[in-house]
Design a protein around this motif. Structure first.
Motif, PDB file in Angstrom:
ATOM      1  N   CYS A 280       0.831  -1.208   0.000  1.00  0.00           N
ATOM      2  CA  CYS A 280       0.000   0.000   0.000  1.00  0.00           C
ATOM      3  C   CYS A 280       0.864   1.256   0.000  1.00  0.00           C
ATOM      4  CB  CYS A 280      -0.939  -0.009   1.201  1.00  0.00           C
ATOM      5  SG  CYS A 280      -2.214  -1.299   1.128  1.00  0.00           S
ATOM      6  N   ASN A 281       1.956   1.232   0.745  1.00  0.00           N
ATOM      7  CA  ASN A 281       2.851   2.388   0.761  1.00  0.00           C
ATOM      8  C   ASN A 281       3.468   2.637  -0.605  1.00  0.00           C
ATOM      9  OD1 ASN A 281       3.835   3.783   3.565  1.00  0.00           O
ATOM     10  ND2 ASN A 281       2.913   1.782   3.939  1.00  0.00           N
ATOM     11  N   ILE A 282       3.871   1.562  -1.292  1.00  0.00           N
ATOM     12  CA  ILE A 282       4.465   1.697  -2.625  1.00  0.00           C
ATOM     13  C   ILE A 282       3.441   2.249  -3.606  1.00  0.00           C
ATOM     14  CG2 ILE A 282       5.403   0.390  -4.578  1.00  0.00           C
ATOM     15  CD1 ILE A 282       6.718  -1.476  -2.520  1.00  0.00           C
ATOM     16  N   LEU A 283       2.220   1.745  -3.543  1.00  0.00           N
ATOM     17  CA  LEU A 283       1.173   2.200  -4.460  1.00  0.00           C
ATOM     18  C   LEU A 283       0.850   3.679  -4.236  1.00  0.00           C
ATOM     19  CD1 LEU A 283      -1.289  -0.838  -4.437  1.00  0.00           C
ATOM     20  CD2 LEU A 283       0.426  -0.249  -6.154  1.00  0.00           C
ATOM     21  N   ILE A 284       0.663   4.076  -2.979  1.00  0.00           N
ATOM     22  CA  ILE A 284       0.335   5.476  -2.683  1.00  0.00           C
ATOM     23  C   ILE A 284       1.477   6.389  -3.123  1.00  0.00           C
ATOM     24  CG2 ILE A 284      -0.110   7.129  -0.830  1.00  0.00           C
ATOM     25  CD1 ILE A 284      -2.485   5.391  -1.387  1.00  0.00           C
ATOM     26  N   GLU A 285       2.696   5.967  -2.874  1.00  0.00           N
ATOM     27  CA  GLU A 285       3.851   6.780  -3.249  1.00  0.00           C
ATOM     28  C   GLU A 285       3.910   6.988  -4.758  1.00  0.00           C
ATOM     29  OE1 GLU A 285       8.610   7.032  -2.120  1.00  0.00           O
ATOM     30  OE2 GLU A 285       7.501   5.167  -1.809  1.00  0.00           O
ATOM     31  N   ASN A 286       3.639   5.938  -5.521  1.00  0.00           N
ATOM     32  CA  ASN A 286       3.675   6.056  -6.981  1.00  0.00           C
ATOM     33  C   ASN A 286       2.471   6.829  -7.515  1.00  0.00           C
ATOM     34  OD1 ASN A 286       5.932   4.273  -8.476  1.00  0.00           O
ATOM     35  ND2 ASN A 286       5.426   3.349  -6.517  1.00  0.00           N
ATOM     36  N   MET A 296      -5.984   6.723  -5.561  1.00  0.00           N
ATOM     37  CA  MET A 296      -5.395   6.767  -4.227  1.00  0.00           C
ATOM     38  C   MET A 296      -6.457   6.571  -3.153  1.00  0.00           C
ATOM     39  SD  MET A 296      -3.005   9.762  -2.553  1.00  0.00           S
ATOM     40  CE  MET A 296      -2.269  10.098  -4.147  1.00  0.00           C
ATOM     41  N   ASN A 297      -7.619   7.175  -3.361  1.00  0.00           N
ATOM     42  CA  ASN A 297      -8.705   7.023  -2.390  1.00  0.00           C
ATOM     43  C   ASN A 297      -9.210   5.584  -2.314  1.00  0.00           C
ATOM     44  OD1 ASN A 297      -9.118   9.515  -1.059  1.00  0.00           O
ATOM     45  ND2 ASN A 297     -10.112  10.379  -2.865  1.00  0.00           N
ATOM     46  N   GLN A 298      -9.194   4.866  -3.440  1.00  0.00           N
ATOM     47  CA  GLN A 298      -9.630   3.467  -3.427  1.00  0.00           C
ATOM     48  C   GLN A 298      -8.686   2.620  -2.582  1.00  0.00           C
ATOM     49  OE1 GLN A 298     -12.652   3.275  -4.883  1.00  0.00           O
ATOM     50  NE2 GLN A 298     -12.184   5.426  -5.321  1.00  0.00           N
ATOM     51  N   VAL A 299      -7.386   2.887  -2.714  1.00  0.00           N
ATOM     52  CA  VAL A 299      -6.408   2.166  -1.899  1.00  0.00           C
ATOM     53  C   VAL A 299      -6.560   2.545  -0.429  1.00  0.00           C
ATOM     54  CG1 VAL A 299      -3.943   1.744  -1.519  1.00  0.00           C
ATOM     55  CG2 VAL A 299      -4.805   2.040  -3.852  1.00  0.00           C
ATOM     56  N   LEU A 300      -6.855   3.827  -0.162  1.00  0.00           N
ATOM     57  CA  LEU A 300      -7.038   4.273   1.214  1.00  0.00           C
ATOM     58  C   LEU A 300      -8.252   3.625   1.867  1.00  0.00           C
ATOM     59  CD1 LEU A 300      -6.183   8.075   0.851  1.00  0.00           C
ATOM     60  CD2 LEU A 300      -4.864   6.349   2.105  1.00  0.00           C
ATOM     61  N   TRP A 301      -9.326   3.378   1.081  1.00  0.00           N
ATOM     62  CA  TRP A 301     -10.492   2.665   1.628  1.00  0.00           C
ATOM     63  C   TRP A 301     -10.086   1.275   2.100  1.00  0.00           C
ATOM     64  CZ3 TRP A 301     -14.619   4.455   3.596  1.00  0.00           C
ATOM     65  CH2 TRP A 301     -15.251   5.585   3.089  1.00  0.00           C
ATOM     66  N   PHE A 302      -9.269   0.591   1.292  1.00  0.00           N
ATOM     67  CA  PHE A 302      -8.784  -0.749   1.676  1.00  0.00           C
ATOM     68  C   PHE A 302      -7.949  -0.653   2.951  1.00  0.00           C
ATOM     69  CE2 PHE A 302      -5.375  -3.868   1.728  1.00  0.00           C
ATOM     70  CZ  PHE A 302      -6.069  -5.062   1.570  1.00  0.00           C
ATOM     71  N   MET A 303      -7.094   0.351   3.034  1.00  0.00           N
ATOM     72  CA  MET A 303      -6.251   0.506   4.216  1.00  0.00           C
ATOM     73  C   MET A 303      -7.082   0.788   5.459  1.00  0.00           C
ATOM     74  SD  MET A 303      -3.076   2.726   2.609  1.00  0.00           S
ATOM     75  CE  MET A 303      -2.103   2.583   4.112  1.00  0.00           C
ATOM     76  N   LYS A 304      -8.158   1.547   5.286  1.00  0.00           N
ATOM     77  CA  LYS A 304      -9.029   1.843   6.428  1.00  0.00           C
ATOM     78  C   LYS A 304      -9.710   0.580   6.931  1.00  0.00           C
ATOM     79  CE  LYS A 304     -12.883   4.825   7.843  1.00  0.00           C
ATOM     80  NZ  LYS A 304     -13.865   5.852   7.410  1.00  0.00           N
ATOM     81  N   GLU A 305     -10.177  -0.258   6.004  1.00  0.00           N
ATOM     82  CA  GLU A 305     -10.872  -1.491   6.386  1.00  0.00           C
ATOM     83  C   GLU A 305      -9.938  -2.485   7.057  1.00  0.00           C
ATOM     84  OE1 GLU A 305     -12.574  -2.929   2.807  1.00  0.00           O
ATOM     85  OE2 GLU A 305     -14.096  -1.352   2.663  1.00  0.00           O
ATOM     86  N   HIS A 306      -8.650  -2.485   6.651  1.00  0.00           N
ATOM     87  CA  HIS A 306      -7.714  -3.483   7.174  1.00  0.00           C
ATOM     88  C   HIS A 306      -6.712  -2.889   8.163  1.00  0.00           C
ATOM     89  CE1 HIS A 306      -9.297  -5.391   3.526  1.00  0.00           C
ATOM     90  NE2 HIS A 306      -8.996  -6.534   4.096  1.00  0.00           N
ATOM     91  N   ARG A 307      -6.984  -1.670   8.615  1.00  0.00           N
ATOM     92  CA  ARG A 307      -6.179  -1.026   9.649  1.00  0.00           C
ATOM     93  C   ARG A 307      -4.694  -0.978   9.274  1.00  0.00           C
ATOM     94  NH1 ARG A 307      -9.070  -0.395  14.359  1.00  0.00           N
ATOM     95  NH2 ARG A 307     -11.046  -1.518  14.463  1.00  0.00           N
ATOM     96  N   LEU A 308      -4.419  -0.520   8.069  1.00  0.00           N
ATOM     97  CA  LEU A 308      -3.048  -0.336   7.598  1.00  0.00           C
ATOM     98  C   LEU A 308      -2.729   1.151   7.557  1.00  0.00           C
ATOM     99  CD1 LEU A 308      -2.981  -2.891   4.641  1.00  0.00           C
ATOM    100  CD2 LEU A 308      -2.126  -3.229   6.959  1.00  0.00           C
ATOM    101  N   ALA A 309      -1.481   1.499   7.757  1.00  0.00           N
ATOM    102  CA  ALA A 309      -1.087   2.912   7.809  1.00  0.00           C
ATOM    103  C   ALA A 309       0.092   3.165   6.880  1.00  0.00           C
ATOM    104  CB  ALA A 309      -0.719   3.314   9.230  1.00  0.00           C
ATOM    105  N   LEU A 310       0.201   4.411   6.437  1.00  0.00           N
ATOM    106  CA  LEU A 310       1.320   4.831   5.601  1.00  0.00           C
ATOM    107  C   LEU A 310       2.504   5.229   6.475  1.00  0.00           C
ATOM    108  CD1 LEU A 310      -0.536   7.154   3.051  1.00  0.00           C
ATOM    109  CD2 LEU A 310       0.332   4.863   2.600  1.00  0.00           C
ATOM    110  N   LEU A 332      -7.849  10.411   3.839  1.00  0.00           N
ATOM    111  CA  LEU A 332      -6.461  10.200   4.244  1.00  0.00           C
ATOM    112  C   LEU A 332      -6.297  10.481   5.728  1.00  0.00           C
ATOM    113  CD1 LEU A 332      -3.467   9.689   3.450  1.00  0.00           C
ATOM    114  CD2 LEU A 332      -3.304  12.137   2.963  1.00  0.00           C
ATOM    115  N   ARG A 333      -6.931  11.536   6.225  1.00  0.00           N
ATOM    116  CA  ARG A 333      -6.829  11.873   7.647  1.00  0.00           C
ATOM    117  C   ARG A 333      -7.594  10.872   8.515  1.00  0.00           C
ATOM    118  NH1 ARG A 333      -4.819  17.022   8.449  1.00  0.00           N
ATOM    119  NH2 ARG A 333      -4.580  18.281   6.564  1.00  0.00           N
TER     120      ARG A 333
END
Length: 589
Positions: A280-286, A296-310, A332-333
């Motif tokens: 997720c960090n690599i994808l957001i960075e690119n 980017m928001n679609q990836v952030l939705w996945f991160m929110k559901e799975h409790r992942l952070a940048l 993002l916030r």
């Protein structure tokens, strides 16, 4: 497997992979000792006899010896401190007194702590002389990696040849590591030969090996061969991992195919592979690099559901991207409530306001507002219009515009501001020149670097001995011999010293011209500059690399004489410190 083969439609259009698996190799496992059996609660208590006391003492002793990982961690940390903070003579004495048994696991773990490279090599050779110890493919591969990561290709290949000569087992991990570092150093043919040798020796590639080789082929525009290797990987039973999918998505994003990358993001989950935090960090960075906020928001939705952070730097980059695009960063916030960037934004605003230096015109006020909002695209258009109208802006504002563009990886915008300053006769600040030089080197715009150095020296700013030598050396590593020579010739007389001459010598040796390198060495001496240890390191390594070993024997003797004389010196000139630091040399040569 069906999910894996569905990716072929995307792979047919693939042009290049841009990432590689971090290679992994087996580590010696340390099993912890089992604790004592629990005493049953219903068992009646018995008086403590002499026999039971002895048994209890032995059990306690076993408990104290349990968890050997903690002991090894402390031991390895202690060895690392010895190697880092002691001279080699002192370190050798301390290592000999350590009450430990040297084995492959211990040596490999010490090397992986990354002690100073020269001491790592001395330690590697020292431990080989201990009775009962023998280097294996684990320790050799770790040492090979250290040299490869440092760009010491000749040292790395020397270690590999030792493995072959001593008949040490060479597995896929070693081949993959060698192939990766050769490719990173620009030796594509060498990397391909390593792959061919690995297959000829009957060594079965892993998914990491396949990925590394595909990257080599794609970077060399051999798309069909790389695709065939991918198909071979699937047929061999190697299933794509999270990193494999990430590599594919990263390429698609860089190619502007963000929608296709998002489809792969869903398909990998259908195939049972969950994107992890690193992916997720690599994808957001690119996605930040291409300014694609919707994906980017679609990836952030996945991160929110799975409790992942940048990671925090990636988070800040995402904030800037949303601001530039004029899109809300609320999601993002929400994903990162633990990050507080208000203080960071406040400091940035204060920095921009200070740099503006009390703007007195409407144009300067407008630029200040745009800087605070980081709307650099609008600033580009404003500068172009001001240039046509012959309107000058404040020097501090132009300097800040250049630094802001460099900080956001926009070398074109920084160059636009720089060219505006040259045409308008505005002298920018020294940090602006340095930021622009760094941004241009990172984007491989080497001819432009010379122009920046010309204007920097013309403005009266001194690049300094360290920066001058480092810049010449970096241009030489990029095979820009003419650019490096121009930078050297541009330097003021007080900057032409042993360190800068040594850097120029290294440029010509890297270009394969031993005669010109030796000519620079003679010119340096003719100008009255004495060679230092770093100078001899560059000279000897260059002669050895170009096959002129006999010619280097005379200089090797001079180096030994200098080393013996240097031990009696108390005060070391700053020029010598810089030279010896920059050109620590090839420790194998």
């Amino acid at each position: 497997m069906r999910g894996f083969y569905n990716l072929h439609g995307f792979l047919k259009h693939l042009a290049a992979f841009t990432a590689i698996h971090d290679h992994q190799w087996p580590k010696s496992s340390i099993k912890s000792i089992h604790s004592l059996n629990r005493i049953k609660q219903n068992e009646p208590s018995k008086p403590i006899t002499r026999k039971s006391t002895k048994k209890h003492f032995k059990s306690s002793k076993k408990q104290e010896d349990a968890d050997p990982k903690i002991y090894m961690r402390e031991t390895i940390g202690n060895i690392y401190k010895i190697l880092k903070y002691s001279t080699w003579d002192s370190a050798q004495d301390q290592l000999q007194r350590l009450p430990i048994r040297w084995d492959s696991y211990t040596v490999s773990q010490v090397l992986k702590t990354h002690p100073p490279m020269e001491k790592a090599w001395l330690f590697f050779n020292w431990v080989a002389g201990i009775r009962g110890f023998k280097h294996d493919h684990f320790t050799y591969t770790t040492m090979l990696d250290i040299f490869g990561e440092a760009g010491r290709v000749s040292s790395m290949t020397h270690v590999f040849k030792q493995m072959q000569e001593k008949d040490v087992r060479i597995d896929a991990v070693t081949y993959t590591s060698l192939m990766h570092w050769l490719s990173s150093a620009g030796d594509v043919d060498g990397a391909v030969k390593v792959w061919e040798e690995m297959r000829a020796q009957g060594c079965v590639p892993t998914v990491v090996s396949y990925t590394a080789y595909m990257k080599v082929l794609f970077n060399d525009n051999r798309v069909k061969e790389a695709t065939d290797v991918y198909k071979e990987m699937l047929q061999s039973g190697c299933s794509p991992t999270c990193h494999t999918y990430t590599v594919l998505m990263e390429y698609l994003i860089d190619s502007g195919k963000c929608k296709e990358a998002l489809e792969i993001f869903g398909k990998m989950q259908d195939a049972g592979v969950q994107p992890d935090k690193a992916a997720c960090n690599i994808l957001i960075e690119n996605l930040c690099k291409v300014g694609e906020t919707w994906t980017m928001n679609q990836v952030l939705w996945f991160m929110k559901e799975h409790r992942l952070a940048l990671r925090y730097p990636v988070f800040l980059e995402a904030i800037r991207t949303f601001k530039i695009a004029g899109v809300s960063d609320s999601l993002l916030r929400q994903v990162h409530p633990h990050f507080s960037i208000e203080s960071g934004n406040q400091e940035t605003g204060e920095l921009r306001a200070t740099a503006a230096d009390a703007p007195s015109t409407m144009d300067e006020w407008l630029v200040l507002i745009l800087l605070k909002k980081e709307n650099l695209v609008a600033i580009d258009q404003l500068l172009a219009g001001n240039e046509d109208k012959n309107i000058k802006l404040n020097s501090a504002i132009i300097s800040t515009i250049i630094e802001a563009n460099c900080g956001l990886c926009r070398p074109d915008g920084a160059l636009l501001a720089f060219e505006y300053s040259v045409k308008m006769g505005i002298i920018v600040e020294r940090n602006a020149y340095l930021s622009l030089i760094g941004a241009l080197i990172r984007s491989n715009s080497f001819p432009k670097v010379v122009e920046i150095v010309v204007e920097m020296i013309r403005a009266g700013y001194s690049p300094g001995t360290y920066l001058s030598a480092l810049l010449i050396y970096r241009l030489g590593r990029a095979r820009r011999t003419n650019c490096a020579a121009k930078v050297f010739n541009l330097l003021p007389d007080d900057h032409k010293c042993t360190t800068t001459y040594t850097a120029l010598m290294g440029v010509y040796f890297s270009a394969g011209s031993a005669d010109r390198g030796l000519k620079i060495f003679d010119t340096m001496r003719g100008e009255g500059f004495l060679p230092f240890l770093g100078t001899y390191n560059v000279l000897l390594a260059g002669l050895q690399k170009l096959g002129r070993v006999r010619e280097g024997e005379m200089y090797r003797k001079e180096k030994k004489s200098l080393q013996s004389d240097g031990q009696s010196q108390n005060a070391v000139p700053i020029d010598q410190k810089i030279c010896d630091f920059l050109f620590a040399g090839d420790v194998v040569s």
